[in-house]
Design a protein around this motif. Sequence first.
Motif, PDB file in Angstrom:
ATOM      1  N   LEU A   1     -17.668 -40.646 141.284  1.00  0.00           N
ATOM      2  CA  LEU A   1     -17.857 -40.266 139.700  1.00  0.00           C
ATOM      3  C   LEU A   1     -17.538 -38.865 139.650  1.00  0.00           C
ATOM      4  CD1 LEU A   1     -21.392 -41.781 139.439  1.00  0.00           C
ATOM      5  CD2 LEU A   1     -19.218 -43.105 138.946  1.00  0.00           C
ATOM      6  N   SER A   2     -16.715 -38.605 138.772  1.00  0.00           N
ATOM      7  CA  SER A   2     -16.343 -37.245 138.449  1.00  0.00           C
ATOM      8  C   SER A   2     -16.168 -36.808 137.107  1.00  0.00           C
ATOM      9  CB  SER A   2     -14.956 -37.146 139.472  1.00  0.00           C
ATOM     10  OG  SER A   2     -14.410 -35.848 139.368  1.00  0.00           O
ATOM     11  N   GLY A   3     -16.242 -35.371 137.023  1.00  0.00           N
ATOM     12  CA  GLY A   3     -15.753 -34.754 135.880  1.00  0.00           C
ATOM     13  C   GLY A   3     -14.246 -34.589 135.882  1.00  0.00           C
ATOM     14  N   GLY A   4     -13.650 -33.854 135.032  1.00  0.00           N
ATOM     15  CA  GLY A   4     -12.160 -33.608 134.908  1.00  0.00           C
ATOM     16  C   GLY A   4     -11.488 -34.532 134.156  1.00  0.00           C
ATOM     17  N   SER A   5     -12.081 -35.409 133.233  1.00  0.00           N
ATOM     18  CA  SER A   5     -11.327 -36.391 132.725  1.00  0.00           C
ATOM     19  C   SER A   5     -10.403 -37.030 133.546  1.00  0.00           C
ATOM     20  CB  SER A   5     -10.817 -35.624 131.521  1.00  0.00           C
ATOM     21  OG  SER A   5      -9.892 -36.724 130.531  1.00  0.00           O
ATOM     22  N   ALA A   6      -8.991 -37.473 133.184  1.00  0.00           N
ATOM     23  CA  ALA A   6      -8.193 -38.061 134.041  1.00  0.00           C
ATOM     24  C   ALA A   6      -7.710 -37.564 135.436  1.00  0.00           C
ATOM     25  CB  ALA A   6      -6.795 -38.420 133.400  1.00  0.00           C
ATOM     26  N   PHE A   7      -7.769 -36.112 135.339  1.00  0.00           N
ATOM     27  CA  PHE A   7      -7.591 -35.097 136.645  1.00  0.00           C
ATOM     28  C   PHE A   7      -8.926 -35.651 137.550  1.00  0.00           C
ATOM     29  CE2 PHE A   7      -5.969 -32.548 133.006  1.00  0.00           C
ATOM     30  CZ  PHE A   7      -4.791 -32.348 133.641  1.00  0.00           C
ATOM     31  N   GLY A   8      -9.951 -36.046 137.227  1.00  0.00           N
ATOM     32  CA  GLY A   8     -11.005 -36.192 138.171  1.00  0.00           C
ATOM     33  C   GLY A   8     -10.955 -37.463 138.825  1.00  0.00           C
TER      34      GLY A   8
END
Length: 332
Positions: free
Chosen positions: A67-74
Motif C-alpha cells: 500500500l503506498s502514497g505517490g499515485s501511479a508512481f507509488g
Amino acid sequence: MKNLLTDIAGVRVGHADDARLASGTTAIIFDSPAVAAIDVRGGGPGTREVSLLDVANTVERVDAIALSGGSAFGLDAGGGVQAWLAEQGRGFRIREAVIPVVPGAIVFDLLNGGDKAWGRFSPYRDLGYAAAASAGTDFALGSVGAGLGATTATFKGGIGSASAVTANGVKVAAIMVVNAVGSATVGDGPWFWAAPFEEDGEFGGRGLPPKFTPDMLAMRIKGGPAASARENTTIGLIVTDAILTKAQAKRLAMIAQTGFARAIYPVHAPLDGDVLFAAATCEKPIEPLVELTELGMVAANVVARAIARGVHSATALPFAGALPAWKDRFGA
C-alpha cells in the motif's frame, strides 16, 4: 489482541516514509503465502498485479500486499517489497525460478505540500523495500507509511487498524489508508460516522450527535467542484485466519466493503479509487454460508473502525494551509 492487523498470526506490517516527501509506503508481509482476492468500488483506482487475483486465474496465494502514497508512481513500491521477498527466497516457484507475488494499491497524495521533485526515478521502490525489511507485529497508526500524506475532506487522514473475533472464534482484522474524497466525521464536529461500531473508546468515544441537521448531511468533499478523480482513495486489506477459497475471499472483500459506507460520507465516488483486498491465512475451518456471512459482517465493522482510527490517530502535516488533525480540533 492488540486491535491491529497483526492479531492474525503470521502477518507482519512495516512502514517507510519521508517527511520531506510527505509520503510513504506500508508493506504487509505474510509469513506463508495467503489466499487473496480484491474488490474495487471507487471510480479512479490505482492497482498493481490485481488481475491475478481474479477467481478464474491461476495464482491462488500472495506473499505480500503493498500500500503506498505517490499515485501511479507509488506502484513502484510493490517492486521494492518484491525485491526484499526475493532475497528471502520467497515466491511462486516455476522450476528454478521464484517470483514473489505482491499485489498493491496506491493513494493520491501529490498535492499535499511535500517535495515531489525526485528526478528521474521515484523513491517508492526503495520505500517499499525498507517497509518490507522493517515489518513486525507492532506498528504505528496515523500519519505514517502510506498514510503519511493522506487527507480527507475535513481532517488529516492516515493509517488505521482494528481487529475482532467472531462468535465461533475466527479472527478478522483490517488495515486501512484513509485518503477519502469524503469525510470520516459528521459535519465539522467530533463525531465519527463509524461511532456505532466503536469499541473501548478507540477513536475518542464521542458517539453520534444527539440529532442530525441538514448541514451535517451536506456533502463535504476535497477540492469542492474542482475535485480531481486522481486526488482521493481509501485502500486497505482485511485478513482472517479462516480457511477460505479464492472465491470465498472475494465474497469476504465484497461484504467487508460495506465498512467503507459505514465510515465515510460520501463514498465510492467517481473521485475515489476505493480498493479492498481480502486475504486468508487458512488456519480455521468455516461453514461456507452462515459463518462466512457472519465473518463478512464482522469484517465490515472492523473496516469501519480501522478507517475512523486512521483519522483519529493522524497528525497534521507541517506545511502552510495543511488540514488540521482531528486531535488538533478536539483533543485526545
